[in-house]
Design a protein around this motif. Structure first.
Motif, PDB file in Angstrom:
ATOM      1  N   VAL A   1       0.874  -1.171   0.000  1.00 38.37           N
ATOM      2  CA  VAL A   1       0.000   0.000   0.000  1.00 38.37           C
ATOM      3  C   VAL A   1       0.910   1.220   0.000  1.00 38.37           C
ATOM      4  O   VAL A   1       1.737   1.392   0.903  1.00 38.37           O
TER       5      VAL A   1
ATOM      6  N   GLY B   1      -0.829  -4.531  -5.588  1.00 36.08           N
ATOM      7  CA  GLY B   1      -0.419  -3.218  -5.121  1.00 36.08           C
ATOM      8  C   GLY B   1      -1.610  -2.293  -5.069  1.00 36.08           C
ATOM      9  O   GLY B   1      -2.417  -2.275  -5.998  1.00 36.08           O
ATOM     10  N   LEU B   2      -1.741  -1.562  -3.984  1.00 32.76           N
ATOM     11  CA  LEU B   2      -2.833  -0.615  -3.903  1.00 32.76           C
ATOM     12  C   LEU B   2      -2.264   0.801  -3.818  1.00 32.76           C
ATOM     13  O   LEU B   2      -1.519   1.123  -2.899  1.00 32.76           O
ATOM     14  N   VAL B   3      -2.578   1.613  -4.805  1.00 30.51           N
ATOM     15  CA  VAL B   3      -2.126   2.996  -4.807  1.00 30.51           C
ATOM     16  C   VAL B   3      -3.153   3.807  -4.041  1.00 30.51           C
ATOM     17  O   VAL B   3      -4.280   3.997  -4.507  1.00 30.51           O
ATOM     18  N   GLY B   4      -2.773   4.252  -2.874  1.00 26.01           N
ATOM     19  CA  GLY B   4      -3.735   5.005  -2.076  1.00 26.01           C
ATOM     20  C   GLY B   4      -3.140   5.427  -0.746  1.00 26.01           C
ATOM     21  O   GLY B   4      -1.978   5.134  -0.456  1.00 26.01           O
ATOM     22  N   ASP B   5      -3.946   6.126   0.020  1.00 23.91           N
ATOM     23  CA  ASP B   5      -3.497   6.645   1.315  1.00 23.91           C
ATOM     24  C   ASP B   5      -3.662   5.565   2.387  1.00 23.91           C
ATOM     25  O   ASP B   5      -4.765   5.084   2.633  1.00 23.91           O
TER      26      ASP B   5
ATOM     27  N   THR C   1      -6.436   5.623   5.124  1.00 22.95           N
ATOM     28  CA  THR C   1      -7.821   5.194   4.900  1.00 22.95           C
ATOM     29  C   THR C   1      -7.856   3.709   4.517  1.00 22.95           C
ATOM     30  O   THR C   1      -8.720   2.967   4.965  1.00 22.95           O
ATOM     31  N   VAL C   2      -6.885   3.281   3.699  1.00 25.71           N
ATOM     32  CA  VAL C   2      -6.910   1.916   3.177  1.00 25.71           C
ATOM     33  C   VAL C   2      -6.683   0.866   4.271  1.00 25.71           C
ATOM     34  O   VAL C   2      -7.409  -0.135   4.348  1.00 25.71           O
TER      35      VAL C   2
ATOM     36  N   GLN D   1      -9.569   0.294   6.723  1.00 28.23           N
ATOM     37  CA  GLN D   1     -10.667  -0.338   6.002  1.00 28.23           C
ATOM     38  C   GLN D   1     -10.376  -1.834   5.793  1.00 28.23           C
ATOM     39  O   GLN D   1     -11.260  -2.673   5.947  1.00 28.23           O
ATOM     40  N   LEU D   2      -9.118  -2.124   5.470  1.00 32.80           N
ATOM     41  CA  LEU D   2      -8.718  -3.522   5.265  1.00 32.80           C
ATOM     42  C   LEU D   2      -8.897  -4.320   6.563  1.00 32.80           C
ATOM     43  O   LEU D   2      -9.459  -5.414   6.554  1.00 32.80           O
TER      44      LEU D   2
ATOM     45  N   GLU E   1     -12.534  -4.931   7.155  1.00 33.35           N
ATOM     46  CA  GLU E   1     -13.084  -5.892   6.203  1.00 33.35           C
ATOM     47  C   GLU E   1     -12.694  -7.332   6.590  1.00 33.35           C
ATOM     48  O   GLU E   1     -13.506  -8.254   6.482  1.00 33.35           O
TER      49      GLU E   1
END
Ligand SMILES: Cc1cc2nc3c(=O)[nH]c(=O)nc-3n(C[C@H](O)[C@H](O)[C@H](O)COP(=O)(O)OP(=O)(O)OC[C@H]3O[C@@H](n4cnc5c(N)ncnc54)[C@H](O)[C@@H]3O)c2cc1C
Ligand SMILES: Nc1ncnc2c1ncn2[C@@H]1O[C@H](COP(=O)(O)O)[C@@H](O)[C@H]1O
Lengths: 244, 317
Positions: free
Chosen positions: B281, B296-300, B303-304, B307-308, B311
């Motif tokens: 991330v 790969g997660l492109v993000g902040d 927040t990610v 949330q993960l 989930e």
């Protein structure tokens, strides 16, 4: 005091920390009214000279370069034999190495050298203090362990390896670079160092490569941009791989 | 079948998972004998027997914990001389490698480190260049001494006799040259050890502050994972140095490695690139860590990651 720090073809970055620590110890000894010397020792091909120069321009006093065609293909166990032979011709209080080379990643040279020389192994130091107790030199290190840290002590001469937490290597100054050109560099062949040709080189290596095989390159992964559900996307991926 | 010695990594007689993996692997190579050294060693006998140790060589000599590596190598060298084993397997962590190195010199043997597999004819496989090339090597001199990375074999039970034999070793002055004067244990917050964990969640400079590691820890805890950190994070004092993953930190090879706010410098990759599955991330799509990532997660991350964690908790029901 004579410290050895080593250099690889492109000086292994970690070895700059070893050189820096040697210089710091020398400076501490000198400012306490003593004297000391830092010697760079490396075994490697012709090209290693560039890194020797860098270490000398950081402030090391002299260098010893062991280079010989017969050494080609030596494994770590053989390299430790060759380096120990050279060490036996030198007088020193501390041998300082990097904890783990960027290229080999084996992290065993300090232990190999300690076993060969019969001198104490103080590996993985994040802090080193050298002092005199009466006429005997004592070296004490702090080393990271898997559960915390240890303080380890030994009499000199000793083999110390350092991690990068230990210091911030200096940049060579212009003056240092100029001075390095005039510093003594001794080139040794295996004959000069009393190294038995039968114990080094590829043919007699105690570990032999049987084959190299290319692994299928790592499948290019999926790259996803977060659209507000990034965390959920990762969870879905993990679930699809049965990882959660 | 010939004996294969396995040096057991343990804490007060409780073996680490890697020790069971090595015993499982040793069963493919011969008859495993466990070597358990140091404080509490005897307590490990039954546990290692469950994973196939026919014999358990035990020594609780004080020197084994009082000095670095030399005494352990001395006991193993004595066993190699007495038992002529087919091979000696050790965990590929820093102590295991150093003991192996000293043992190789003491016994005039060849040494292979960082193996991820060993075949029945004692060919060891090592990944190099970030796992893109596999080198197969064999020891040609003396007794093969091989260090094997954690998570290379799935441990499985196979009860064996586990006959205990006390070993009395003699130590030379050189073996006792580096004295441990103080041993400080730092708290891990009840999480699994990095070397043993099958999942590792690591945080880097992107985490921003010591407090930022709470979200990394929270994710780790929902996964039962160990927490790692980049050098940028340990240097900043956000997380303990013992958790550093990389060239000068720990080398891990878990089933799943999640890199959070880590750019993927070569020195960091050195410590994690043989992980089976890698998730990253990072808010920078150009970050080199994405070259390694299976996902790969492109993000902040702020927040990610929460949330993960949420989930996963939801999915676990
Ligand atoms: C001899 C030597 C040994 C070393 N040994 C090690 C070692 O063992 N381990 C190690 O890790 N390093 C080691 N290093 C250091 C290494 O070179 C790097 O400097 C270090 O790994 C960088 O850490 P980082 O990725 O956390 O930081 P950075 O490189 O600064 O990366 C931070 C990343 O976080 C991302 N980011 C920032 N904010 C956010 C956000 N809000 N959300 C998502 N992403 C965000 C950025 O895009 C960036 O990619 C060593 C260096 C040397 C010279
Ligand atoms: N050929 C060599 N010449 C000099 N020093 C070396 C050599 N090989 C390894 N070293 C030293 O040992 C350290 C650990 O190397 P390694 O065991 O290969 O990971 C390095 O950082 C160097 O300081």
């Amino acid at each position: 005091t004579l410290d050895r720090a080593s250099v690889d073809v492109v000086m292994n970055e970690i070895d700059e920390y070893a050189v820096e620590e040697a210089l710091k110890i020398k400076e501490a000894v000198t400012s306490a009214g003593g004297s000391g010397e830092v010697t760079i020792l490396t075994m490697g091909p012709e090209r290693a000279v560039e890194t020797i120069r860098k270490a000398l321009s950081m402030g090391a006093d002299k260098a010893v370069h062991l280079s010989d065609d017969a050494l080609k293909g030596s494994d770590a166990v053989q390299t430790s034999y060759a380096l120990a032979q050279v060490l036996s011709t030198l007088e020193y209080d501390l041998v300082i190495t990097g904890s783990e080379a960027t290229d080999s990643r084996m992290a065993i040279m300090p232990a190999l050298l300690a076993e060969r020389t019969g001198q104490p192994q103080l590996s993985g130091a994040r802090k080193v203090t050298a002092s005199m107790e009466g006429t005997a030199g004592v070296v004490r290190i702090e080393r990271q362990t898997e559960n915390g840290y240890d303080v380890v002590e030994a009499a000199t001469p000793a083999i110390v390896s350092v991690v990068e937490k230990i210091n911030e290597p200096r940049y060579p100054s212009f003056k240092g670079i100029m001075a390095a050109k005039k510093k003594p560099l001794t080139n040794l062949t295996i004959a000069d160092a009393g190294i038995d040709a039968a114990q080094v080189g590829l043919a007699s290596a105690p570990s032999q490569v049987v084959e190299f095989s290319n692994k299928p390159p790592r499948q290019a992964g999926q790259i996803v941009k977060d659209e507000g559900d990034g965390g959920v996307k990762i969870a879905e991926f993990l679930a699809s791989q049965k990882l959660v | 079948m010939a004996e294969v010695l396995v040096l057991v990594d343990h804490v007060d007689g409780t073996p680490k998972k890697v020790s069971y993996e090595l015993l499982t692997l040793a069963r493919e190579l011969g008859t495993p004998s466990a070597v358990v050294l140091g404080k509490g060693a005897s307590a490990a006998a039954e546990k290692v027997a469950a994973y196939g140790a026919e014999k358990v060589y035990v020594s609780e000599a004080e020197e084994l914990d009082g000095y670095l590596t030399g005494p352990k190598a001395a006991v193993l060298a004595q066993l190699v001389a007495d038992k002529s084993p087919a091979a000696v397997l050790l965990p590929s962590n820093s102590e295991g490698k150093e003991v192996a190195a000293r043992l190789a010199v003491k016994t005039g043997s060849g040494l292979i480190t960082d193996a991820v597999g060993v075949t029945a004819d004692l060919v060891a496989e090592q990944p190099i260049f970030g796992g893109s090339v596999v080198v197969s090597s064999k020891v040609a001199t003396g007794t093969p001494i091989i260090t094997v990375r954690a998570n290379s074999t799935a441990p499985s039970e196979a009860p064996a006799a586990g006959t205990v034999e006390q070993v009395t070793a003699t130590f030379s002055d050189a073996d006792k040259a580096a004295r441990v004067v103080e041993s400080v244990v730092e708290d891990k917050g009840g999480r699994p050890d990095l070397g043993d964990a099958s999942i590792v969640v690591s945080g880097g400079r992107g985490v921003g502050a010591a407090e930022g590691f709470e979200i990394v820890e929270k994710l780790a805890d929902t996964l039962g994972a160990a927490v790692g950190a980049s050098r940028a994070a340990t240097d900043a004092g956000w997380y303990p140095h013992q958790n550093q993953v990389g060239q000068t930190g720990r080398t891990v090879s878990p089933q799943l490695y999640i890199a959070v706010g880590i750019s993927g410098a070569i020195q960091h990759r050195a410590g994690m690139q043989t992980s089976k599955t890698i998730v990253a991330v990072n808010k920078d799509p150009e970050a080199p860590i994405f070259e390694l990532a299976d996902f790969g997660l492109v993000g902040d991350l702020f927040t990610v990651v929460p949330q993960l964690a949420e989930e996963i908790t939801k999915r676990k029901g």
